[in-house]
Structures are given as structure tokens and as C-alpha cells.
Scaffold this motif. Structure first.
Motif, PDB file in Angstrom:
ATOM      1  N   ASP A 130      -8.029  -2.756  15.976  1.00 13.53           N
ATOM      2  CA  ASP A 130      -8.695  -3.990  15.543  1.00 13.53           C
ATOM      3  C   ASP A 130      -9.302  -3.885  14.145  1.00 13.53           C
ATOM      4  N   THR A 131      -8.806  -2.945  13.335  1.00 19.67           N
ATOM      5  CA  THR A 131      -9.408  -2.754  12.004  1.00 19.67           C
ATOM      6  C   THR A 131      -8.854  -3.698  10.956  1.00 19.67           C
ATOM      7  N   GLY A 132      -7.700  -4.319  11.223  1.00 17.37           N
ATOM      8  CA  GLY A 132      -6.974  -4.991  10.157  1.00 17.37           C
ATOM      9  C   GLY A 132      -6.045  -3.995   9.486  1.00 17.37           C
ATOM     10  N   PRO A 133      -5.437  -4.369   8.358  1.00 14.44           N
ATOM     11  CA  PRO A 133      -4.422  -3.495   7.750  1.00 14.44           C
ATOM     12  C   PRO A 133      -4.958  -2.165   7.244  1.00 14.44           C
ATOM     13  N   ILE A 134      -6.228  -2.116   6.840  1.00 16.09           N
ATOM     14  CA  ILE A 134      -6.825  -0.854   6.415  1.00 16.09           C
ATOM     15  C   ILE A 134      -7.512  -0.217   7.617  1.00 16.09           C
ATOM     16  N   ALA A 135      -6.964   0.918   8.083  1.00 16.79           N
ATOM     17  CA  ALA A 135      -7.571   1.607   9.218  1.00 16.79           C
ATOM     18  C   ALA A 135      -8.836   2.334   8.805  1.00 16.79           C
ATOM     19  N   ALA A 136      -8.780   3.011   7.643  1.00 19.24           N
ATOM     20  CA  ALA A 136      -9.914   3.830   7.231  1.00 19.24           C
ATOM     21  C   ALA A 136      -9.878   4.084   5.731  1.00 19.24           C
ATOM     22  N   GLY A 176     -13.660  -4.236  10.933  1.00 17.63           N
ATOM     23  CA  GLY A 176     -13.161  -3.671   9.692  1.00 17.63           C
ATOM     24  C   GLY A 176     -12.817  -2.203   9.804  1.00 17.63           C
ATOM     25  N   PRO A 177     -12.554  -1.554   8.666  1.00 14.25           N
ATOM     26  CA  PRO A 177     -12.095  -0.162   8.660  1.00 14.25           C
ATOM     27  C   PRO A 177     -13.227   0.819   8.941  1.00 14.25           C
ATOM     28  N   TYR A 178     -12.837   2.050   9.206  1.00 15.34           N
ATOM     29  CA  TYR A 178     -13.765   3.165   9.322  1.00 15.34           C
ATOM     30  C   TYR A 178     -13.940   3.816   7.951  1.00 15.34           C
ATOM     31  N   LEU A 179     -15.057   4.485   7.779  1.00 18.62           N
ATOM     32  CA  LEU A 179     -15.284   5.381   6.650  1.00 18.62           C
ATOM     33  C   LEU A 179     -15.260   6.786   7.225  1.00 18.62           C
ATOM     34  N   GLU A 180     -14.296   7.606   6.776  1.00 18.89           N
ATOM     35  CA  GLU A 180     -14.084   8.908   7.385  1.00 18.89           C
ATOM     36  C   GLU A 180     -14.216  10.026   6.357  1.00 18.89           C
ATOM     37  N   PHE A 181     -14.736  11.144   6.799  1.00 14.79           N
ATOM     38  CA  PHE A 181     -14.915  12.321   5.949  1.00 14.79           C
ATOM     39  C   PHE A 181     -14.151  13.483   6.573  1.00 14.79           C
ATOM     40  N   LEU A 182     -13.243  14.079   5.792  1.00 14.33           N
ATOM     41  CA  LEU A 182     -12.419  15.184   6.255  1.00 14.33           C
ATOM     42  C   LEU A 182     -12.764  16.445   5.481  1.00 14.33           C
ATOM     43  N   ARG A 183     -12.942  17.553   6.193  1.00 11.69           N
ATOM     44  CA  ARG A 183     -13.208  18.824   5.529  1.00 11.69           C
ATOM     45  C   ARG A 183     -11.944  19.290   4.807  1.00 11.69           C
ATOM     46  N   THR A 184     -12.070  19.535   3.506  1.00 12.76           N
ATOM     47  CA  THR A 184     -10.962  20.025   2.690  1.00 12.76           C
ATOM     48  C   THR A 184     -11.499  21.074   1.723  1.00 12.76           C
ATOM     49  N   PRO A 185     -10.651  22.014   1.303  1.00 15.42           N
ATOM     50  CA  PRO A 185     -11.147  23.099   0.449  1.00 15.42           C
ATOM     51  C   PRO A 185     -11.217  22.752  -1.032  1.00 15.42           C
ATOM     52  N   GLU A 186     -10.532  21.677  -1.453  1.00 15.57           N
ATOM     53  CA  GLU A 186     -10.444  21.401  -2.888  1.00 15.57           C
ATOM     54  C   GLU A 186     -11.772  20.866  -3.430  1.00 15.57           C
TER      55      GLU A 186
END
Length: 247
Positions: A130-136, A176-186
Motif C-alpha cells: 500500500d505504499t504506492g510506486p515508491i516502496a522506500a 506512503g513509502p518507508y524510510l529505511e537505513f541499511l548497514r553498509t561499509p562504504e
């Protein structure tokens, strides 16, 4: 007092072409934004600011995107495997290109828009129905828990999942969309090509909101913006964002 994410700011050399691409990609329309220079991509019938919609604002810059992967990108939602296949094919026909960011064998497809901004077309997932076209809106970071704490306090969005490797927030209205944070090394390399713009609620004072963000750990950011009505800041991990003025 709290701010709401209202748009994803995408820098582009050719704002018209990139604006058209994202309008076609999302099934939205494109219009002139600030002084007719930027391109605001939003749903048909959209009236600024809509509390349920996160738009895409394409803004002009003279420099092309560097080779480094953006630290912020969009994930697009699909409703079925057939829809995912059709959407990927349609986006490539519009000028998107497949990119390898080290994703390996995954069920989603990684593409880049005509100026190289990476994004993902996800396989169907129930959470994004149910987010619409932008998931996150997805942000690479070193510490998802710390980012969730900052953005939870900075905005009126609420946490949904918080772990060492992933954290997500969404509007309190569950739209609407989610705001997501992913652990990355860069680590950060240069100015962010894609960032969030936040807007105060009606009746709230923008300067008071900016001061509150500084107290939470945000720092002032000089991008050569000069005398403008918005304020440029960085979050505690250096992700750029702007606080817009209520018009």
C-alpha cells in the motif's frame, strides 16, 4: 514540533530528461518547481504539500554524477512477478540501465536512471502493498540504530523495525513509502546526489525546527547555496538534507 519528509531531491544535469524519466517510471506527472527551474514529479491532482505523498524534485547541477554509488536511493514496489518483469522492461525502454553494485544473486533488479542514479525494482513484498510506486527511500549508513533514533526525533515518522543491520520508519498515518537505513561499509565520498527535503508542519517555526535538529546532532552544510529560503544540514553520519520554508 516535528518535520515531515515531503520530497526526494535528485540532482541532474538535464532536469527535463530526468524529470520525464521519473514521471514515466512512477506513473506521475512532471511540472516546473522553484522559479520554473526544478522539475517536481508528483501524482496527478497533487496539491503541495500533500501529507501522504513523498514527491521527487529534480534540481539542476553542472557536474555529472561521479562513479561512486549514491548513498540514498529509491526502491520501487511491484504487485506480482509479472509486474516486476514488465516494469523492468519498461524502465529500460525509458533509458534505465542495469548496474552491478555488488548485489549478487538477489530477487530484485538494480537499475540506474539516465544520469546514473541507482534504484531498485523490488520483487512483490506484502509490506509494500500500500505504499504506492515508491516502496522506500533507502539510506546507506554505518549505524542503522543511531540513524533511526535521529530521524525518529527529527521527523513525525515512527519506527517499524530497528536492528543492527536495518531500520525503517514510516509516517504515523501508515501511508506512503518507508524510510529505511541499511548497514553498509562504504563511507561518504563527496556531496550527496540524492537527499531528503523536510517541511515544518503548519504553524511551526522553521528556525526553531532547525535549532532543534542541531541539538539532535545535525550540522550546518554549505553547498554554495547562497541566500535561499531553505536550510541545508547533515545528519550525524553526514547525509545531506534540507529543511524547506513554509510558503
Amino acid at each position: 514540533m516535528a518535520l515531515r519528509p515531503v520530497q526526494v531531491n535528485v540532482k541532474a544535469v538535464d532536469v527535463s530528461a530526468v524529470g520525464r524519466f521519473w514521471a514515466e517510471a512512477l506513473g506521475w506527472h512532471v511540472s516546473s518547481g522553484v522559479s520554473g527551474v526544478t522539475r517536481l514529479v508528483a501524482p496527478t491532482g497533487f496539491v503541495w504539500p500533500d501529507p501522504d505523498v513523498v514527491c521527487v524534485d529534480v534540481v539542476p547541477v553542472p557536474e555529472p554524477k561521479p562513479a561512486a554509488k549514491n548513498r540514498v536511493h529509491l526502491d520501487l514496489a511491484t504487485t506480482s512477478t509479472a509486474h516486476q518483469t514488465e516494469l523492468v522492461a519498461r524502465l529500460q525502454a525509458l533509458g534505465a540501465t542495469p548496474v552491478d553494485v555488488g548485489q549478487g544473486d538477489v530477487p530484485w533488479t538494480v537499475l540506474a536512471d539516465p544520469e546514473g542514479n541507482e534504484f531498485c525494482v523490488l520483487e512483490p513484498r506484502e509490506i509494500y502493498r500500500d505504499t504506492g510506486p515508491i516502496a522506500a527511500v533507502v539510506v546507506d549508513c554505518a549505524d542503522p540504530r543511531a540513524m533511526a533514533r535521529f530521524w525518529d526525533a527529527a521527523t513525525d515518522w515512527t519506527p517499524h523495525e530497528v536492528s543492527d543491520d536495518h531500520a525503517s520508519l514510516r509516517s504515523a498515518q501508515g501511508v506512503g513509502p518507508y524510510l529505511e537505513f541499511l548497514r553498509t561499509p562504504e563511507a561518504k565520498a563527496g556531496e550527496d546526489r540524492v537527499h531528503l527535503d523536510l517541511l515544518p508542519r503548519p504553524g511551526d517555526d522553521k528556525e526553531a525546527e532547525v535549532a532543534r535538529l542541531r541539538a539532535l546532532g545535525a550540522t550546518d552544510l554549505d553547498l554554495g547555496q547562497g541566500d535561499v529560503p531553505w536550510t541545508c544540514l547533515s545528519d550525524p553520519e553526514g547525509h545531506d538534507f534540507c529543511v524547506l520554508a513554509l510558503s
